[in-house]
Design a protein around this motif. Structure first.
Motif, PDB file in Angstrom:
ATOM      1  N   PHE A   1       0.763  -1.152   0.011  1.00  0.00           N
ATOM      2  CA  PHE A   1       0.042   0.147   0.027  1.00  0.00           C
ATOM      3  C   PHE A   1       0.995   1.338   0.041  1.00  0.00           C
ATOM      4  O   PHE A   1       2.099   1.099   0.099  1.00  0.00           O
ATOM      5  CB  PHE A   1      -0.950  -0.065   1.323  1.00  0.00           C
ATOM      6  CG  PHE A   1      -0.197   0.117   2.525  1.00  0.00           C
ATOM      7  CD1 PHE A   1       0.004   1.176   3.174  1.00  0.00           C
ATOM      8  CD2 PHE A   1       0.014  -1.078   3.250  1.00  0.00           C
ATOM      9  CE1 PHE A   1       0.694   1.540   4.186  1.00  0.00           C
ATOM     10  CE2 PHE A   1       0.781  -0.933   4.414  1.00  0.00           C
ATOM     11  CZ  PHE A   1       1.065   0.346   4.852  1.00  0.00           C
TER      12      PHE A   1
ATOM     13  N   ASN B   1      -3.912   3.206   1.238  1.00  0.00           N
ATOM     14  CA  ASN B   1      -5.057   2.456   0.651  1.00  0.00           C
ATOM     15  C   ASN B   1      -4.718   0.925   1.094  1.00  0.00           C
ATOM     16  O   ASN B   1      -4.266   0.226   0.433  1.00  0.00           O
ATOM     17  CB  ASN B   1      -4.994   2.458  -0.930  1.00  0.00           C
ATOM     18  CG  ASN B   1      -3.508   2.224  -1.472  1.00  0.00           C
ATOM     19  OD1 ASN B   1      -2.477   2.262  -0.898  1.00  0.00           O
ATOM     20  ND2 ASN B   1      -3.489   1.612  -2.655  1.00  0.00           N
ATOM     21  N   THR B   2      -5.274   0.967   2.325  1.00  0.00           N
ATOM     22  CA  THR B   2      -4.920  -0.461   3.064  1.00  0.00           C
ATOM     23  C   THR B   2      -6.071  -0.598   3.964  1.00  0.00           C
ATOM     24  O   THR B   2      -6.605   0.300   4.424  1.00  0.00           O
ATOM     25  CB  THR B   2      -3.670  -0.365   3.924  1.00  0.00           C
ATOM     26  OG1 THR B   2      -3.224  -1.834   4.268  1.00  0.00           O
ATOM     27  CG2 THR B   2      -3.333   0.632   4.905  1.00  0.00           C
TER      28      THR B   2
ATOM     29  N   ILE C   1      -7.360  -1.433  -1.485  1.00  0.00           N
ATOM     30  CA  ILE C   1      -6.380  -0.780  -2.612  1.00  0.00           C
ATOM     31  C   ILE C   1      -7.080   0.276  -3.387  1.00  0.00           C
ATOM     32  O   ILE C   1      -6.212   1.122  -3.973  1.00  0.00           O
ATOM     33  CB  ILE C   1      -5.779  -1.721  -3.371  1.00  0.00           C
ATOM     34  CG1 ILE C   1      -4.161  -1.348  -4.056  1.00  0.00           C
ATOM     35  CG2 ILE C   1      -6.827  -2.448  -4.573  1.00  0.00           C
ATOM     36  CD1 ILE C   1      -3.500  -2.500  -4.619  1.00  0.00           C
TER      37      ILE C   1
END
Length: 699
Positions: free
Chosen positions: A332, A351-352, A359
């Motif tokens: 990420f 984005n994790t 994602i």
């Protein structure tokens, strides 16, 4: 009276197509510039309400937003550099300019075409509690002194200082060769650290007082940047890049861009090399938001961002030297990074999360500055971004959105066992906003012709049967479209547009093509991308071919549109594959890479490059204009003529080429606005025109 159009989309019929226009999908306020005070658990942010931009403040325990300023016009004057003084009593900001541009960022803008020439870029202060606005001066990038009494800012490349109350004396602090581009007060406020660009090298200077000459910190023939004070004010840490010049490199192959981290002792002037980036492509200077994101944190730790393991991650190392510690392991990225007031924590947008689809999202994440392992503060299927930790360490403030709800201010408590998203900015939601009409975008993954995996967001259009489909292409290109409202005002426009098109019956596929962020270094920095081969166009073509195979798509009615780099790839699709893409809308796109390359080749760095001619040939072949003789599909071209990211001659030139070959085109020129549609009414005009063009061509 609004028109009523009856339009046949393949097998479906859509009536009352303008019963709700794009403007209705823009009935939301967009928040930006969130910051927190070093004391008092206070925050401030900017809210853009249909082009009227104002500062709002809030404080613990309720964090109820309160409007601090009272600007009332859609004047195109943005608000940036928002700061709260350390004592929590003052708010400072800049009004005016275009800080998202590639050039002339400090110059005034005039999207209203005012006869007076538009707004001047101005530093302003106002007490947190209210009162009268104080005009501190013409300038940019203000920083408040630790005693909360003075503001230093940059005007015409030189440093000025003024009392934060606008009453006490001010003026130019010192004069130096070159342009100052960064200023930071020492922890005790007795001196100023700054960087000054001297073209082929950049220096770090230290100003103490009017009687003491400027001290140059570790002067060299390099480009030194991002200096940060140690908490005790006795040392600094900075990033060093090589100076410009030398034998020209090859222009086409990717190569490592070296950088290193150093400390300097203020008293003795001695320096220490702490870290040299790996001499690999991934070890190059990171090009994601914030660059190296250098900080001198608590416990004598230096934290920074690097792409060296293939993802833009945070690292920490002891200020006395040693092996770096990877703080944020995993597949990420970290962006919008902030250090807490006590310097013990970093918070960021990542984005994790526990869902594989994370994602395609952003969540608030925090990590200790000296211990590996992240804490995802806001898990779930929402979008949360731009976090700041309040001074008491008990709360994280951020902006929260969903697939349907545009972003609003939110807070989450960190000191309880149960965490929840408290939408304290919910009063900003406009009841006129058609939230019920929003569709939930779906994750789509397919492969390009060369095997590269591509992610996209699918907005399924209203109605049944075979429908016209549209490929949406973001700009940048280091951007990522999300499964929900975007954190950028530019891409919130695009998300609203995609939702609007879906409400009209179009299916929209927003493609996250290679060169974009969010999927690792190899995707972000591919070989043969852009002017070096346009490999990313394979992803756009694959998107069109994927849509063509779907049972909901009329294969004869596939269009595409996008802005900036998205405009470039739109033009590529129309020029190379008019049989696949029947129509397009190209918004301020790049059409001839050789123009920029020729400008670079006229500099000493490239005019004798060993592969200059090959690079120019490759750039031409990577440009839409090189394939114009196979361009058959109609196109709408839109450009503003004060664009500071893509020069308007890119569109002017293309239009002349299209006209000469009698290729159908329509055009919209927007005078005096910029790349980012500083005026709300212009954004509405652009995206309404986009929808109208697709309606007209696919009816």
């Amino acid at each position: 009276m609004k028109k009523v159009w009856i339009i046949l989309f393949g097998m479906i019929s859509i009536s009352n197509i303008h019963a709700q226009d794009y403007a209705s999908f823009k009935q939301y306020a967009f928040p930006t510039e969130l910051c927190s005070a070093a004391s008092g658990a206070k925050i401030a942010y900017v809210l853009d309400e249909k082009g009227v931009r104002n500062v709002y403040v809030a404080e613990a325990p309720l964090f109820a937003p309160r409007k601090l300023t009272s600007f009332s016009d859609d004047d195109g004057q943005e608000i940036t550099s928002l700061r709260i003084s350390d004592d929590g009593n003052w708010v400072v900001f800049v009004k005016g300019g275009e800080h998202g541009g590639n050039w002339e960022t400090g110059s005034k803008v005039n999207p209203n075409s005012s006869v007076l020439g538009g707004g001047v870029v101005t530093v302003i202060s106002k007490q947190f509690s209210g009162g009268v606005i104080k005009i501190l001066g013409t300038g940019d990038y203000p920083v408040i002194s630790p005693d909360s009494k003075k503001v230093a800012y940059i005007r015409s490349g030189q440093v000025h200082v003024v009392g934060i109350d606008g009453i006490s004396g001010g003026g130019e602090l010192f004069v130096t060769k070159g342009n100052v581009n960064y200023v930071e007060w020492s922890p005790l406020g007795k001196s100023l650290l700054f960087t000054v660009n001297r073209q082929d090298h950049q220096l770090i200077g230290l100003y103490t007082d009017s009687a003491t000459p400027i001290r140059w910190i570790a002067p060299s023939f390099n480009r030194d940047q991002s200096p940060r004070w140690s908490p005790d004010g006795k040392q600094i840490v900075f990033v060093r890049l090589p100076g410009l010049g030398g034998a020209p490199d090859s222009m086409l192959p990717r190569r490592h861009n070296t950088w290193s981290i150093h400390t300097a002792n203020i008293a003795t002037g001695s320096t220490q090399l702490l870290y040299t980036a790996p001499k690999t492509l991934r070890g190059s200077v990171p090009s994601t938001h914030g660059g190296t994101n250098l900080h001198w944190a608590a416990n004598n730790r230096i934290v920074y961002l690097s792409y060296e393991d293939g993802w833009p991650h945070l690292y920490s190392l002891d200020a006395n030297g040693g092996k770096p510690l990877l703080l944020t392991p995993g597949h990420f990225m970290a962006e919008h990074i902030q250090l807490s007031a006590d310097k013990k924590w970093l918070c960021f947008s990542g984005n994790t999360g526990s869902d594989t689809k994370d994602i395609e999202r952003r969540h608030v994440v925090r990590v200790a500055v000296d211990k590996a392992g992240v804490d995802v503060v806001t898990p779930g299927d929402g979008i949360e971004f731009t976090p700041v930790i309040t001074s008491d360490g008990n709360t994280i403030a951020y902006f929260s959105a969903t697939t349907a709800r545009p972003p609003v201010l939110a807070v989450t408590k960190l000191d309880g066992t149960e965490r929840k998203i408290d939408l304290v900015g919910a009063p900003h939601l406009n009841p006129a906003f058609p939230m019920a009409k929003m569709v939930v975008p779906k994750q789509v993954i397919f492969k390009a012709a060369d095997g590269v995996e591509v992610h996209a967001d699918l907005f399924e259009g209203a109605g049944t049967g075979k429908k016209p489909s549209i490929v949406y292409i973001h700009g940048g290109p280091p951007r990522q479209m999300l499964l929900g409202w975007h954190y950028s005002d530019y891409y919130s426009n695009a998300y609203a547009s995609n939702q609007y098109l879906a409400s009209l019956g179009f299916t929209v596929l927003a493609v996250n093509y290679r060169l974009g962020i969010g999927y690792g270094y190899d995707f972000h920095k591919p070989a043969n991308g852009g002017a070096a081969g346009a490999a990313e166009y394979l992803d756009i073509k694959a998107a069109g071919e994927w849509l063509k195979k779907q049972p909901f798509t009329d294969p004869t009615k596939i269009g595409l549109y996008g802005g900036s780099y998205g405009g470039y790839l739109t033009a590529m699709g129309l020029a190379r594959d008019s049989k696949l893409f029947a129509v397009g809308v190209d918004i301020h796109g790049v059409h001839d890479w050789t123009v920029d390359l020729a400008m670079r080749a006229n500099t000493n760095a490239y005019e004798h490059a060993p592969d200059l001619q090959l690079a120019l040939k490759t750039a031409w072949q990577s440009s839409p204009v090189s394939s114009i003789h196979t361009w058959k599909s109609p196109v709408l071209l839109i450009h503003a003529d004060d664009d500071r990211n893509v020069r308007i001659n890119q569109s002017t030139d293309l239009i002349q080429r299209l006209n000469k070959l009698k290729i159908e085109n329509e055009t919209i020129l927007i005078p005096d606005d910029t790349h980012h549609w500083m005026k709300f009414g212009n954004a509405v005009k652009v995206y309404q025109a986009t929808a109208d063009y697709f309606i007209k061509k696919f009816k």
